[in-house]
Design a protein around this motif. Sequence first.
Motif, PDB file in Angstrom:
ATOM      1  N   VAL A 234       0.980  -1.106  -0.063  1.00  0.00           N
ATOM      2  CA  VAL A 234      -0.046   0.017   0.174  1.00  0.00           C
ATOM      3  C   VAL A 234       0.973   1.344   0.004  1.00  0.00           C
ATOM      4  N   LYS A 235       1.985   1.086   0.783  1.00  0.00           N
ATOM      5  CA  LYS A 235       2.783   2.590   0.874  1.00  0.00           C
ATOM      6  C   LYS A 235       3.364   2.759  -0.501  1.00  0.00           C
ATOM      7  N   GLU A 236       3.631   1.795  -1.123  1.00  0.00           N
ATOM      8  CA  GLU A 236       4.498   1.646  -2.620  1.00  0.00           C
ATOM      9  C   GLU A 236       3.363   2.441  -3.567  1.00  0.00           C
ATOM     10  N   ILE A 237       2.194   1.930  -3.510  1.00  0.00           N
ATOM     11  CA  ILE A 237       1.245   2.284  -4.460  1.00  0.00           C
ATOM     12  C   ILE A 237       0.731   3.835  -4.276  1.00  0.00           C
ATOM     13  N   TYR A 238       0.582   4.177  -2.947  1.00  0.00           N
ATOM     14  CA  TYR A 238       0.210   5.398  -2.580  1.00  0.00           C
ATOM     15  C   TYR A 238       1.382   6.494  -2.661  1.00  0.00           C
ATOM     16  N   GLY A 239       2.461   6.132  -2.019  1.00  0.00           N
ATOM     17  CA  GLY A 239       3.662   7.045  -1.842  1.00  0.00           C
ATOM     18  C   GLY A 239       3.640   7.973  -0.926  1.00  0.00           C
ATOM     19  N   GLU A 240       4.855   8.468  -0.530  1.00  0.00           N
ATOM     20  CA  GLU A 240       4.869   9.473   0.488  1.00  0.00           C
ATOM     21  C   GLU A 240       4.380  10.866  -0.117  1.00  0.00           C
ATOM     22  N   ASN A 241       4.419  11.368  -1.288  1.00  0.00           N
ATOM     23  CA  ASN A 241       3.827  12.244  -1.748  1.00  0.00           C
ATOM     24  C   ASN A 241       2.188  12.494  -1.638  1.00  0.00           C
ATOM     25  N   PHE A 242       1.535  11.268  -1.755  1.00  0.00           N
ATOM     26  CA  PHE A 242       0.083  11.087  -1.439  1.00  0.00           C
ATOM     27  C   PHE A 242      -0.249  11.664  -0.059  1.00  0.00           C
ATOM     28  N   LEU A 243       0.620  10.815   0.924  1.00  0.00           N
ATOM     29  CA  LEU A 243       0.277  11.242   2.189  1.00  0.00           C
ATOM     30  C   LEU A 243       0.775  12.445   2.568  1.00  0.00           C
ATOM     31  N   ALA A 244       1.823  13.143   2.245  1.00  0.00           N
ATOM     32  CA  ALA A 244       2.236  14.616   2.504  1.00  0.00           C
ATOM     33  C   ALA A 244       0.772  15.361   1.819  1.00  0.00           C
ATOM     34  N   SER A 245       0.344  15.187   0.760  1.00  0.00           N
ATOM     35  CA  SER A 245      -0.499  16.096   0.326  1.00  0.00           C
ATOM     36  C   SER A 245      -1.919  16.098   1.099  1.00  0.00           C
ATOM     37  N   ASN A 246      -2.252  14.698   1.674  1.00  0.00           N
ATOM     38  CA  ASN A 246      -3.341  14.761   2.286  1.00  0.00           C
ATOM     39  C   ASN A 246      -3.374  15.169   3.697  1.00  0.00           C
ATOM     40  N   LEU A 247      -2.153  15.093   4.259  1.00  0.00           N
ATOM     41  CA  LEU A 247      -1.774  15.879   5.532  1.00  0.00           C
ATOM     42  C   LEU A 247      -1.801  17.051   5.477  1.00  0.00           C
ATOM     43  N   SER A 248      -1.387  17.750   4.363  1.00  0.00           N
ATOM     44  CA  SER A 248      -1.453  19.344   4.211  1.00  0.00           C
ATOM     45  C   SER A 248      -3.093  19.525   4.075  1.00  0.00           C
ATOM     46  N   MET A 249      -3.721  18.865   3.350  1.00  0.00           N
ATOM     47  CA  MET A 249      -5.217  19.206   3.102  1.00  0.00           C
ATOM     48  C   MET A 249      -6.143  19.025   4.367  1.00  0.00           C
ATOM     49  N   LEU A 250      -5.607  17.939   5.259  1.00  0.00           N
ATOM     50  CA  LEU A 250      -6.159  17.837   6.703  1.00  0.00           C
ATOM     51  C   LEU A 250      -6.030  19.226   7.311  1.00  0.00           C
ATOM     52  N   LYS A 251      -4.697  19.562   7.393  1.00  0.00           N
ATOM     53  CA  LYS A 251      -4.298  20.824   8.112  1.00  0.00           C
ATOM     54  C   LYS A 251      -5.241  22.147   7.962  1.00  0.00           C
ATOM     55  N   SER A 252      -5.898  22.211   6.726  1.00  0.00           N
ATOM     56  CA  SER A 252      -6.726  23.339   6.639  1.00  0.00           C
ATOM     57  C   SER A 252      -8.338  22.939   6.752  1.00  0.00           C
ATOM     58  N   LEU A 253      -8.487  21.762   7.250  1.00  0.00           N
ATOM     59  CA  LEU A 253      -9.897  21.273   7.532  1.00  0.00           C
ATOM     60  C   LEU A 253     -10.513  22.349   8.265  1.00  0.00           C
ATOM     61  N   ASP A 254      -9.985  22.705   9.359  1.00  0.00           N
ATOM     62  CA  ASP A 254     -10.695  23.704  10.326  1.00  0.00           C
ATOM     63  C   ASP A 254     -11.015  24.954   9.635  1.00  0.00           C
ATOM     64  N   GLN A 255     -10.301  25.355   8.874  1.00  0.00           N
ATOM     65  CA  GLN A 255     -10.623  26.600   8.018  1.00  0.00           C
ATOM     66  C   GLN A 255     -11.749  26.547   7.235  1.00  0.00           C
ATOM     67  N   ARG A 256     -12.102  25.361   6.701  1.00  0.00           N
ATOM     68  CA  ARG A 256     -13.107  25.186   5.836  1.00  0.00           C
ATOM     69  C   ARG A 256     -14.548  24.445   6.436  1.00  0.00           C
ATOM     70  N   CYS A 257     -14.257  24.683   7.834  1.00  0.00           N
ATOM     71  CA  CYS A 257     -15.585  23.943   8.668  1.00  0.00           C
ATOM     72  C   CYS A 257     -16.231  25.320   9.110  1.00  0.00           C
ATOM     73  N   ASN A 258     -17.732  25.271   8.944  1.00  0.00           N
ATOM     74  CA  ASN A 258     -18.464  26.376   9.767  1.00  0.00           C
ATOM     75  C   ASN A 258     -18.539  26.200  11.180  1.00  0.00           C
ATOM     76  N   GLU A 259     -18.444  27.368  11.925  1.00  0.00           N
ATOM     77  CA  GLU A 259     -18.328  27.284  13.344  1.00  0.00           C
ATOM     78  C   GLU A 259     -19.775  27.610  14.044  1.00  0.00           C
ATOM     79  N   ASP A 260     -20.636  27.911  13.034  1.00  0.00           N
ATOM     80  CA  ASP A 260     -21.995  28.166  13.671  1.00  0.00           C
ATOM     81  C   ASP A 260     -22.940  27.040  13.801  1.00  0.00           C
ATOM     82  N   LEU A 261     -22.644  26.022  14.755  1.00  0.00           N
ATOM     83  CA  LEU A 261     -23.285  24.873  15.122  1.00  0.00           C
ATOM     84  C   LEU A 261     -24.755  24.960  15.278  1.00  0.00           C
TER      85      LEU A 261
END
Length: 317
Positions: A234-261
Amino acid sequence: MWLYLVVLLGLWNLLRLFRERKVVSHLQDKHVFITGCDSGFGNLLARQLDRRGMRVLAACLTENGAEELRSKTSDRLETVILDVTKTESIVAATQWVKERVGNRGLWGLVNNAGISIPTVPNQWLNKQEFAKILDVNLLGMIEMTLNMLPLVRKARGRVVNVSSILGRVSFFGGGYCISKYGVEAFSDSLRRELSYFGVKVAIIEPGFFKTDITNSDTHLSNTKMVWDQASSEVKEIYGENFLASNLSMLKSLDQRCNEDLSLVTDCMEHALTSCHPRTRYSAGWDAKLFYLPMSYLPTFLVDAMIYWTSIKPDKAL
């Protein structure tokens, strides 16, 4: 011709607005049981209904969550510790509710408890990691509902199930989207079945909101942990670049979420208190203007949109 259609549409919306503004009587005598009240939607809804004078029975996973909620509400609100993945906990909570509602029955059951991680590509996971989410979001909700139904039926009350816009469009792997698709199916069949008994069932479909479920730090640490446990293939197929890009996207998750519950809890409150609740409530402009319309598009268009906007594995064609 178009003028007549516009007038008819306007009249229909006015009639709908008038019907939906009618509130059930004697709210102060009605009991509502809410799961997942430690934080997020459940916590806010419990406080919101308590302020309105309803008798709130709030289920929390931890004693700390229950104690904190009680400190912010009136003496009317009562709490119980509940783990929806354990049958004995559900049975005990049901008996606890029965002792409090008596012959009046339970007016409202709000199935709100849920988890979201792991949310990673399906090939990174095993059966147990899918089951972990399904046990809470779907199977726990089903068992909770089946145990509480006699009490809800007695009151001719309401069942409110929290789904997600991801129960209409699946954007990522893992058990979360699967569980929410299941919530949609169970709620539809339940609504039709309970209509014979005067019980109404509503589905809440929020967009992306800032809660513990969408906490980016939690998703980051979990994604790293699942990656570390993945096979070498699995690590060979997806690669470290895929992981790094997903982690970067997750870091911005809070900014995309509405705070008005309250956009979500207002829908829940309406489903519980209106004489004519809706079958489905979409909460948040992202849900109304993007995800919900997207769910009605042809499948090949949705697939193409997700394909061209998603991060690709290193070994992708």
